[in-house]
Each structure stands twice: as structure tokens, then as C-alpha cells.
Design a protein around this motif. Sequence first.
Motif, PDB file in Angstrom:
ATOM      1  N   SER A 193       0.829  -1.204   0.000  1.00 10.25           N
ATOM      2  CA  SER A 193       0.000   0.000   0.000  1.00 10.25           C
ATOM      3  C   SER A 193       0.857   1.244   0.000  1.00 10.25           C
ATOM      4  O   SER A 193       0.569   2.215  -0.691  1.00 10.25           O
ATOM      5  CB  SER A 193      -0.923   0.005   1.229  1.00 10.25           C
ATOM      6  OG  SER A 193      -1.797  -1.076   1.176  1.00 10.25           O
ATOM      7  N   VAL A 194       1.920   1.227   0.792  1.00 12.77           N
ATOM      8  CA  VAL A 194       2.843   2.362   0.846  1.00 12.77           C
ATOM      9  C   VAL A 194       3.475   2.577  -0.520  1.00 12.77           C
ATOM     10  O   VAL A 194       3.589   3.709  -0.995  1.00 12.77           O
ATOM     11  CB  VAL A 194       3.928   2.126   1.922  1.00 12.77           C
ATOM     12  CG1 VAL A 194       5.055   3.125   1.788  1.00 12.77           C
ATOM     13  CG2 VAL A 194       3.309   2.211   3.309  1.00 12.77           C
ATOM     14  N   CYS A 195       3.874   1.507  -1.186  1.00 14.56           N
ATOM     15  CA  CYS A 195       4.479   1.629  -2.515  1.00 14.56           C
ATOM     16  C   CYS A 195       3.502   2.244  -3.507  1.00 14.56           C
ATOM     17  O   CYS A 195       3.889   3.074  -4.330  1.00 14.56           O
ATOM     18  CB  CYS A 195       4.957   0.275  -3.026  1.00 14.56           C
ATOM     19  SG  CYS A 195       6.405  -0.310  -2.135  1.00 14.56           S
ATOM     20  N   ALA A 196       2.232   1.874  -3.419  1.00 13.49           N
ATOM     21  CA  ALA A 196       1.235   2.442  -4.323  1.00 13.49           C
ATOM     22  C   ALA A 196       1.085   3.941  -4.083  1.00 13.49           C
ATOM     23  O   ALA A 196       1.013   4.727  -5.024  1.00 13.49           O
ATOM     24  CB  ALA A 196      -0.105   1.732  -4.143  1.00 13.49           C
ATOM     25  N   VAL A 197       1.063   4.350  -2.817  1.00 14.62           N
ATOM     26  CA  VAL A 197       0.975   5.778  -2.490  1.00 14.62           C
ATOM     27  C   VAL A 197       2.203   6.511  -3.015  1.00 14.62           C
ATOM     28  O   VAL A 197       2.101   7.599  -3.578  1.00 14.62           O
ATOM     29  CB  VAL A 197       0.833   5.976  -0.965  1.00 14.62           C
ATOM     30  CG1 VAL A 197       1.011   7.430  -0.587  1.00 14.62           C
ATOM     31  CG2 VAL A 197      -0.524   5.468  -0.502  1.00 14.62           C
ATOM     32  N   LEU A 198       3.367   5.935  -2.835  1.00 14.82           N
ATOM     33  CA  LEU A 198       4.590   6.576  -3.303  1.00 14.82           C
ATOM     34  C   LEU A 198       4.585   6.732  -4.816  1.00 14.82           C
ATOM     35  O   LEU A 198       5.029   7.752  -5.341  1.00 14.82           O
ATOM     36  CB  LEU A 198       5.816   5.769  -2.865  1.00 14.82           C
ATOM     37  CG  LEU A 198       6.084   5.764  -1.369  1.00 14.82           C
ATOM     38  CD1 LEU A 198       7.240   4.822  -1.060  1.00 14.82           C
ATOM     39  CD2 LEU A 198       6.377   7.140  -0.853  1.00 14.82           C
ATOM     40  N   ALA A 199       4.085   5.753  -5.516  1.00 20.16           N
ATOM     41  CA  ALA A 199       4.042   5.840  -6.974  1.00 20.16           C
ATOM     42  C   ALA A 199       3.153   7.002  -7.409  1.00 20.16           C
ATOM     43  O   ALA A 199       3.449   7.705  -8.368  1.00 20.16           O
ATOM     44  CB  ALA A 199       3.543   4.528  -7.568  1.00 20.16           C
ATOM     45  N   VAL A 216       7.996   7.612   7.804  1.00 19.13           N
ATOM     46  CA  VAL A 216       8.205   8.598   6.751  1.00 19.13           C
ATOM     47  C   VAL A 216       8.351   7.833   5.441  1.00 19.13           C
ATOM     48  O   VAL A 216       9.125   6.877   5.352  1.00 19.13           O
ATOM     49  CB  VAL A 216       9.474   9.448   7.016  1.00 19.13           C
ATOM     50  CG1 VAL A 216       9.760  10.378   5.842  1.00 19.13           C
ATOM     51  CG2 VAL A 216       9.323  10.236   8.309  1.00 19.13           C
ATOM     52  N   LEU A 217       7.609   8.248   4.433  1.00 21.52           N
ATOM     53  CA  LEU A 217       7.679   7.621   3.126  1.00 21.52           C
ATOM     54  C   LEU A 217       8.678   8.390   2.273  1.00 21.52           C
ATOM     55  O   LEU A 217       8.618   9.614   2.185  1.00 21.52           O
ATOM     56  CB  LEU A 217       6.310   7.628   2.454  1.00 21.52           C
ATOM     57  CG  LEU A 217       5.159   7.083   3.295  1.00 21.52           C
ATOM     58  CD1 LEU A 217       3.848   7.200   2.540  1.00 21.52           C
ATOM     59  CD2 LEU A 217       5.424   5.657   3.716  1.00 21.52           C
ATOM     60  N   PHE A 218       9.602   7.673   1.669  1.00 21.94           N
ATOM     61  CA  PHE A 218      10.647   8.239   0.813  1.00 21.94           C
ATOM     62  C   PHE A 218      10.402   7.705  -0.580  1.00 21.94           C
ATOM     63  O   PHE A 218      10.507   6.503  -0.817  1.00 21.94           O
ATOM     64  CB  PHE A 218      12.014   7.797   1.339  1.00 21.94           C
ATOM     65  CG  PHE A 218      13.197   8.216   0.509  1.00 21.94           C
ATOM     66  CD1 PHE A 218      13.982   9.276   0.915  1.00 21.94           C
ATOM     67  CD2 PHE A 218      13.545   7.525  -0.643  1.00 21.94           C
ATOM     68  CE1 PHE A 218      15.107   9.650   0.179  1.00 21.94           C
ATOM     69  CE2 PHE A 218      14.656   7.892  -1.397  1.00 21.94           C
ATOM     70  CZ  PHE A 218      15.437   8.966  -0.979  1.00 21.94           C
ATOM     71  N   SER A 219      10.054   8.576  -1.500  1.00 23.68           N
ATOM     72  CA  SER A 219       9.779   8.167  -2.870  1.00 23.68           C
ATOM     73  C   SER A 219      10.763   8.875  -3.786  1.00 23.68           C
ATOM     74  O   SER A 219      10.709  10.102  -3.925  1.00 23.68           O
ATOM     75  CB  SER A 219       8.343   8.530  -3.240  1.00 23.68           C
ATOM     76  OG  SER A 219       8.059   8.116  -4.542  1.00 23.68           O
ATOM     77  N   LEU A 254      10.912  12.735  -2.541  1.00 26.20           N
ATOM     78  CA  LEU A 254       9.957  13.438  -1.707  1.00 26.20           C
ATOM     79  C   LEU A 254       9.769  12.649  -0.422  1.00 26.20           C
ATOM     80  O   LEU A 254       9.760  11.414  -0.437  1.00 26.20           O
ATOM     81  CB  LEU A 254       8.604  13.575  -2.413  1.00 26.20           C
ATOM     82  CG  LEU A 254       8.567  14.429  -3.669  1.00 26.20           C
ATOM     83  CD1 LEU A 254       7.179  14.364  -4.306  1.00 26.20           C
ATOM     84  CD2 LEU A 254       8.933  15.866  -3.346  1.00 26.20           C
ATOM     85  N   LEU A 255       9.627  13.371   0.696  1.00 24.47           N
ATOM     86  CA  LEU A 255       9.335  12.766   1.985  1.00 24.47           C
ATOM     87  C   LEU A 255       7.891  13.069   2.337  1.00 24.47           C
ATOM     88  O   LEU A 255       7.424  14.197   2.147  1.00 24.47           O
ATOM     89  CB  LEU A 255      10.251  13.326   3.073  1.00 24.47           C
ATOM     90  CG  LEU A 255      11.750  13.161   2.872  1.00 24.47           C
ATOM     91  CD1 LEU A 255      12.510  13.864   3.987  1.00 24.47           C
ATOM     92  CD2 LEU A 255      12.125  11.697   2.814  1.00 24.47           C
ATOM     93  N   GLY A 256       7.191  12.083   2.880  1.00 26.92           N
ATOM     94  CA  GLY A 256       5.811  12.275   3.303  1.00 26.92           C
ATOM     95  C   GLY A 256       5.535  11.497   4.568  1.00 26.92           C
ATOM     96  O   GLY A 256       6.076  10.415   4.779  1.00 26.92           O
ATOM     97  N   GLY A 257       4.706  12.056   5.438  1.00 26.95           N
ATOM     98  CA  GLY A 257       4.346  11.401   6.692  1.00 26.95           C
ATOM     99  C   GLY A 257       5.164  11.918   7.852  1.00 26.95           C
ATOM    100  O   GLY A 257       6.218  12.527   7.680  1.00 26.95           O
ATOM    101  N   SER A 258       4.643  11.708   9.058  1.00 28.37           N
ATOM    102  CA  SER A 258       5.295  12.130  10.303  1.00 28.37           C
ATOM    103  C   SER A 258       5.656  13.618  10.278  1.00 28.37           C
ATOM    104  O   SER A 258       6.715  14.035  10.724  1.00 28.37           O
ATOM    105  CB  SER A 258       6.545  11.286  10.573  1.00 28.37           C
ATOM    106  OG  SER A 258       6.939  11.427  11.937  1.00 28.37           O
ATOM    107  N   GLY A 259       4.760  14.429   9.726  1.00 34.56           N
ATOM    108  CA  GLY A 259       4.983  15.869   9.668  1.00 34.56           C
ATOM    109  C   GLY A 259       5.557  16.370   8.358  1.00 34.56           C
ATOM    110  O   GLY A 259       5.551  17.566   8.095  1.00 34.56           O
ATOM    111  N   ALA A 284      10.995  17.989  -0.450  1.00 35.75           N
ATOM    112  CA  ALA A 284      12.000  17.548  -1.407  1.00 35.75           C
ATOM    113  C   ALA A 284      13.344  17.346  -0.727  1.00 35.75           C
ATOM    114  O   ALA A 284      13.736  18.128   0.135  1.00 35.75           O
ATOM    115  CB  ALA A 284      12.136  18.583  -2.525  1.00 35.75           C
ATOM    116  N   VAL A 285      14.024  16.289  -1.106  1.00 29.58           N
ATOM    117  CA  VAL A 285      15.375  16.020  -0.625  1.00 29.58           C
ATOM    118  C   VAL A 285      16.169  15.394  -1.770  1.00 29.58           C
ATOM    119  O   VAL A 285      15.627  14.604  -2.551  1.00 29.58           O
ATOM    120  CB  VAL A 285      15.394  15.107   0.633  1.00 29.58           C
ATOM    121  CG1 VAL A 285      14.781  13.747   0.337  1.00 29.58           C
ATOM    122  CG2 VAL A 285      16.803  14.948   1.195  1.00 29.58           C
ATOM    123  N   THR A 286      17.410  15.771  -1.896  1.00 30.49           N
ATOM    124  CA  THR A 286      18.315  15.159  -2.863  1.00 30.49           C
ATOM    125  C   THR A 286      19.376  14.398  -2.074  1.00 30.49           C
ATOM    126  O   THR A 286      20.083  14.984  -1.256  1.00 30.49           O
ATOM    127  CB  THR A 286      18.973  16.218  -3.763  1.00 30.49           C
ATOM    128  OG1 THR A 286      17.941  16.880  -4.504  1.00 30.49           O
ATOM    129  CG2 THR A 286      19.951  15.573  -4.729  1.00 30.49           C
TER     130      THR A 286
END
Length: 144
Positions: free
Chosen positions: A6-12, A112-115, A127-132, A137-139
Motif C-alpha cells: 500500500s505504501v508503494c502504491a501511495v509513493l508511486a 516517513v515515506l521516501f519516494s 519526496l518525503l511524506g508522513g510524520s509531519g 524535497a530532498v536530494t
Amino acid sequence: MRRFLSVCAVLAVLVGCGGGGGGGADGPITAAGSWEGFFTPSSMHKQRLALVDLAEEPTADETRPGVQVVSGIGSLKPANADTPLIFLTVEGERPNEADVALVLSADGYQDVLFSGHFDGPNRINALLGGSGFVAEAVTMKRID
């Protein structure tokens, strides 16, 4: 496993499907190694440093050929601090050569989701998502 998929689907959906990526003259694409990235969360106004050490191996799932399982450890800390602020465990996958989907976990925090998408073998734009984090964006740059 269902939660991870499910997390992978959200990240996609967050990042979209990227094209290209190939190894090129700099070598093959792999998440294995040591990475660092600086980012400034909009809610914190202080630059943070992310450090991660990752390993990669082929999935044992025969129905998903070519997928690489990624795991490792890391930390999030202020860029000028001497000691890590938050210790991380990392798990996820590289579903194709160009993309990586990770879950960063830490005691006392939501995941934290890292996509990310590889921009050559030594750089991941993510991109980071979750936990605030909301599409922060992060490189990440390879440091080994």
C-alpha cells in the motif's frame, strides 16, 4: 507485506513513474551504499541532514523479477549537530532501475515515506511524506 505494498502504491502516485535512469558511463544504478542529503522542512526552519547506509538484494518473490529489496539504517539530524537526532531503520524496494520506494521508521515517530528517482548512479531526487513531512524535497548524494 500488504501495508508495504500500500505504501508503494501511495509513493508511486506522489512521484509518478519516471523514465530513463540507466547506469550510463558512471556505472550501474544501485541503492546500496552510503548516502547523505540536506533539506529544510518548511515547518522547522532549520536545515536537517539525512544519512543512510543501504543494502540491496533481489526479491525472493518469483512473481516480481527484477525488483530489488532495499534495507538499511540511518539518522536525521540538524546539519550543525554532532550527534544524531533520530535513528532510522529503512526498508523498501527498487521496483525498477530508476525508482526507489522506502519507509523510514524511528521509535516514537510515524513512518516517513521516501519516494525517489535516480538521477544517475550517485544521486536520488525524492519526496518525503508522513510524520509531519508533506512532499518535502530532498536530494540524496552517494558518499562512498
